[in-house]
Write a protein that holds these residues in place. Sequence first.
Motif, PDB file in Angstrom:
ATOM      1  N   ALA A 121       5.661   7.493 -20.033  1.00 46.88           N
ATOM      2  CA  ALA A 121       5.767   6.034 -19.930  1.00 46.88           C
ATOM      3  C   ALA A 121       6.307   5.390 -21.192  1.00 46.88           C
ATOM      4  O   ALA A 121       6.427   4.180 -21.258  1.00 46.88           O
ATOM      5  N   THR A 352       6.246   3.596 -12.322  1.00 42.24           N
ATOM      6  CA  THR A 352       5.984   2.528 -13.298  1.00 42.24           C
ATOM      7  C   THR A 352       6.438   1.170 -12.788  1.00 42.24           C
ATOM      8  O   THR A 352       5.785   0.171 -13.013  1.00 42.24           O
ATOM      9  N   VAL A 358       2.197   0.536 -17.844  1.00 44.53           N
ATOM     10  CA  VAL A 358       1.202   1.604 -17.823  1.00 44.53           C
ATOM     11  C   VAL A 358       0.183   1.339 -18.919  1.00 44.53           C
ATOM     12  O   VAL A 358       0.530   0.972 -20.033  1.00 44.53           O
TER      13      VAL A 358
END
Length: 368
Positions: A121, A352, A358
């Motif tokens: 992420a 995402t 995240v």
Amino acid sequence: MTATPIATGSRPNLLDLSLAECEALVVGLGVKAFHGRNLFKWIHKHGVTDLDAMTDLSKTLREGLRETVEIRLPRLAAAHPSADGTIKWIFELHDGQRIETVFIPEGRRRTICVSSQVGCALECAFCATARQGFNRNLTVGEIIGQVWHAARQLDKPPTNIVMMGMGEPLANFEAVVKAMDIMQDDLAYMLAKQRVTLSTSGIVPNIYRLREVSDVSLAVSLHAPNDALRDQLVPINRKYPLAELLPACKAYVANDKRRKVTWEYVMLDGVNDSLAHAKQLIRLLEGVPSKLNLIPFNPFTGSDFGTSPPERIEAFRVRLTRAGIFAMTRRTRGDEVAAACGQLVGRVEDRTRRLGPVRIETGRRIAS
Ligand code: SAH
């Protein structure tokens, strides 16, 4: 390639359990704790996943286990050997996601580069994994399962583990710490703490947290000697800038004079590789026991960066060495099978965008 049992039920997975949890499990099934040690040893040391082959466990215990738990390993989907001896393994998880693990032989060292998440992420500008987006954290079983397979595939056991595959290990703190404990267990993979290395992009609160529960070696992806540049290359720096990162790393190695932080520094042509950058770096690392790994940038399709020419990398290295910082250039390994640093992509269904930013659990506060 060995046939791998891949169960899909919802019973607890034995691969997720620590030694203490294996002991507690068998005690719950009415037998003495040492049977749990045997069970753990069968799985990790001997690589046995068929309960019936665990001959020193009683039949009643084996039946009890069969009713309550299962053994679920990632499925080894492909192996890509490279001419330099590097092997990239692709594992398929029960939900169809794919992750990658790399074996890197070097002299007597047999290093396994292990993934901690499906994707990542953190959006580092020069990393292929970041382009894949992020799906989820790996479970303990999926992390240690990579080591389990590696140990079975190789003719000699691994000597080193680096948590440097796909993902940010400190963003999957609990599972990574538990899996690293299993790697070090004498009944399992018997790796000394200095032979297990966790590499982080710099999630500061979790560096402090790691120090409380583990003493594995710490590597940090630095890549820039000042905040302005690091904000661009490693965006987590905007949240945890160098003024916070450096003290955390210093504290991590503080209680052992022999320990050093390993800094990773990817050499990007014309971006972070000048002698002026080297000088800044020397000033930045003053007072921190350090060694530096210079990583020639590994290109991938669609990347905007170039690799610094070898002579510039060498000039940078020499400048650091003269200042008393041990620096070495990492030899690129496995690039012909896209197994080199930053080239691991697996097959990641990006969530995402659907899930929004995240969140990283840091124990003390939530970092979004
Ligand atoms: N997320 C962790 C673990 C990944 S480790 C971390 O950031 O440390 C993988 C290492 O390879 C990191 O230092 C990463 O910055 C570096 N890397 C990523 N992409 C790269 C590329 N294209 N070429 C060379 N190194 C790269």
